[in-house]
Design an enzyme around this catalytic site. Structure first.
Site, mmCIF file in Angstrom:
data_model
loop_
_atom_site.group_PDB
_atom_site.id
_atom_site.type_symbol
_atom_site.label_atom_id
_atom_site.label_comp_id
_atom_site.label_asym_id
_atom_site.label_seq_id
_atom_site.Cartn_x
_atom_site.Cartn_y
_atom_site.Cartn_z
ATOM 1 N N ASN A 1 97.428 37.664 65.230
ATOM 2 C CA ASN A 1 98.431 37.357 66.268
ATOM 3 C C ASN A 1 97.831 37.019 67.631
ATOM 4 O OD1 ASN A 1 97.729 40.062 66.644
ATOM 5 N ND2 ASN A 1 99.772 40.643 67.319
ATOM 6 N N GLU B 1 93.540 50.226 66.486
ATOM 7 C CA GLU B 1 94.644 49.674 67.288
ATOM 8 C C GLU B 1 95.678 49.188 66.283
ATOM 9 O OE1 GLU B 1 95.071 49.690 70.462
ATOM 10 O OE2 GLU B 1 93.095 50.201 71.237
ATOM 11 N N CYS C 1 102.019 43.497 68.886
ATOM 12 C CA CYS C 1 102.145 44.936 68.653
ATOM 13 C C CYS C 1 102.926 45.573 69.792
ATOM 14 C CB CYS C 1 100.765 45.565 68.540
ATOM 15 S SG CYS C 1 99.716 45.153 69.946
ATOM 16 N N GLU D 1 108.514 47.441 62.269
ATOM 17 C CA GLU D 1 108.004 46.474 63.248
ATOM 18 C C GLU D 1 108.561 45.088 62.879
ATOM 19 O OE1 GLU D 1 103.736 46.120 63.141
ATOM 20 O OE2 GLU D 1 103.639 45.981 65.316
#
Ligand code: NAP
Length: 485
Positions: free
Chosen positions: A159, A258, A292, A389
């Protein structure tokens, strides 16, 4: 079109190992797709597990010399990389848009953000301190050294194809670590190009090795279990992060994670609604919602819900969707058909459970993986969109009445990356900040990313921090020497 062809044709397509570009074992390759058309842009080398081992061999061979390299020179290589990236931002941004889909203006912003990590860690390379103190009994001395961790394995998502890599390579270079970097198979080109720029900036052979592969698990698992690897830094989904943590546990490999997010965005009744709508647009729509940090759930005080939803819906409905290379386009395609189908499925599920569609919600006909900006109102708590998500341009709105309710809703998730809050009341802001279970909070703003700040999450959003003063710590070991005087 000519420029598009040129940036792809001039991008390296091999494995970068020991300072040289080479084909994968057996000459195998895989295709990189343009998500706005669904057609192949080019082929890149498809590393085998044996290629992965050769890359780690190169990182291990270069480690001792690199650790001894003067910090000032390590920093200057990073500084030159920042300058090269800045000078070639247009070309790099176009390449990123072609492989990832985001509008060119957003790719340019990511190139600037990525370059800033090199600039920041160029400055940190010469500030790796230690300590020397007198023990409390007055006799002994406590000497503390900080040394590079050693060869690192780095894995990044699709991303943010440049920034997620720069956020790891910058501190690793500054700290004196060598690396094997594996970018996402869907967006390897930006990383290959960045390796070329780092080399042009003077990075020694073997310090950064880049392997591209279509079978990441098979290639990375042996490396994660190889005792010569000293660190794994992963950015990606919580699901894959858990698998990698289990693999890393075998040799108690040091890890930074992460991982995914499910960010709440809270608009209190006293908020400046202009700022709240602006912030919500950025928090939701940056990177086509494929971040995110994307606001996944919007909780709005019932006294301002009607006005907020009206303004947000009109802004979302006005966004121009299209190929990221076209003028004025604000929303590009999603990364692939699977992601678009997932987003559509989440919206359908919410509507089935009683949510109201205020705009969007219908997949357009034609090529490419486009999904329209969508706003959902009255989203019930059991809708999947509240817990999963989204990674797409969908804003689910839910009303709340008390601060306690807002905090309770916001914290009702296993994720803890970031939250956003809009209020004009400083006391309320600080009280709520203390109660939110996230590693980062955007207070009256819709973006938290900043190379000078520690980026990272709590709960299942990860371990460790990237960027800021602490970002380099992830690549340093602390060694204590007990000195008798
Ligand atoms: P992903 O599926 O977890 O993949 C991330 C990376 O891991 C890719 O390079 C992928 O390679 C690789 N990978 C997948 N399975 C692997 C395995 N078994 N062993 C080793 N490597 C493996 O995530 P994604 O879809 O690319 O990215 C989206 C996710 O990243 C979201 O959940 C988002 O929240 C998270 N993210 C977090 C942050 C943060 O800072 N917290 C930042 C950005 C994104 P392939 O491409 O070959 O599958």
């Amino acid at each position: 079109m000519a420029d598009e062809r040129k940036v792809v044709e001039t991008c390296p397509d091999g494995l970068f190992i020991g300072g040289e570009w080479r084909p994968a074992e057996g000459g195998r390759t895989f295709a990189v797709e343009d998500p706005s058309t669904g057609t192949a842009l080019c082929e890149v080398a498809d590393a085998s597990p044996a290629d992965g081992t050769v890359a780690l061999d190169a990182a291990v061979a270069a480690q001792a010399e690199w650790a001894a390299h003067p910090p000032r020179e390590r920093g200057e290589i990073l500084r030159r990389t920042y300058e090269l990236m800045t000078a070639r931002a247009d070309e790099l941004a176009l390449l990123m848009t072609l492989e990832m889909g985001k509008p060119v203006a957003e790719s340019r912003a990511e190139i600037a953000y990525a370059a800033e990590f090199f600039r920041w860690f160029a400055e940190e390379a010469v500030r790796i301190g230690g300590d020397y103190t007198t023990a409390p009994n007055g006799k002994g001395r406590v000497l503390i050294m900080r040394q590079p961790v050693g060869p690192c394995l780095l894995i990044t998502p699709w991303n943010f194809p440049a920034a997620m890599g720069a956020r790891k390579i910058g501190p690793a270079v500054a700290a004196g670590c060598t690396m094997v970097m594996k970018p996402a198979s869907q967006t390897p080109l930006s990383m290959l190009k960045m390796a070329e720029l780092l080399t042009e900036a003077g990075l020694a052979p073997g310090v950064l090795n880049v392997i591209t592969t279509s079978h990441s698990g098979a290639v990375m698992e042996p490396l994660i279990k190889d005792p010569r690897a000293r660190k794994l830094s992963f950015t990606g989904s919580t699901e894959v992060g858990r698998v990698l943590l289990a693999q890393a546990s075998e040799q108690v490999l040091r890890t930074s994670m992460e991982l995914g997010g499910n960010a709440p965005l809270i608009v209190f009744g006293d908020a400046d609604l202009d700022a709240a709508v602006d912030g919500a647009m950025i928090a939701k729509m940056r990177n086509i919602g494929e971040a995110c940090t994307a606001a996944n759930r919007m909780y709005v005080h019932s006294s301002v819900m009607a006005e907020f939803s009206r303004r947000l819906t009109s802004r979302m409905a006005a966004l121009k969707v299209g190929r990221g290379t076209e003028d004025g386009v604000e929303v590009g395609p999603l990364i692939d058909a699977k992601q678009r189908d997932k987003v559509a499925g989440l919206v359908d599920d919410a509507v089935r459970r009683g949510a109201r569609l205020l705009t969007g919600g219908t997949v357009a006909e034609g090529n490419g993986y486009f999904y329209p900006p969508t706003v959902l109102a009255d989203v019930p708590r059991d809708a999947r969109v509240q817990s999963e998500e989204i990674f797409g341009p969908v804003a689910p709105l839910t009303a709340f009445d008390t601060d306690d309710d807002a905090v309770e809703l916001a914290n009702d998730t296993e994720f803890g990356l970031v939250s956003y809050m809009f209020t004009a009341d400083l006391n309320r802001a600080l009280r709520v900040c203390e109660r939110l279970e996230t590693g980062m909070i955007g207070l009256n703003q819709g973006m938290v990313s900043n190379p000078a700040a520690p980026f990272g999450g709590v709960k299942q959003s990860g371990l460790g921090r990237e960027g800021g003063r602490v970002g380099i710590d992830e690549y340093l070991e602390t060694k204590y020497v007990a000195v008798s005087l």
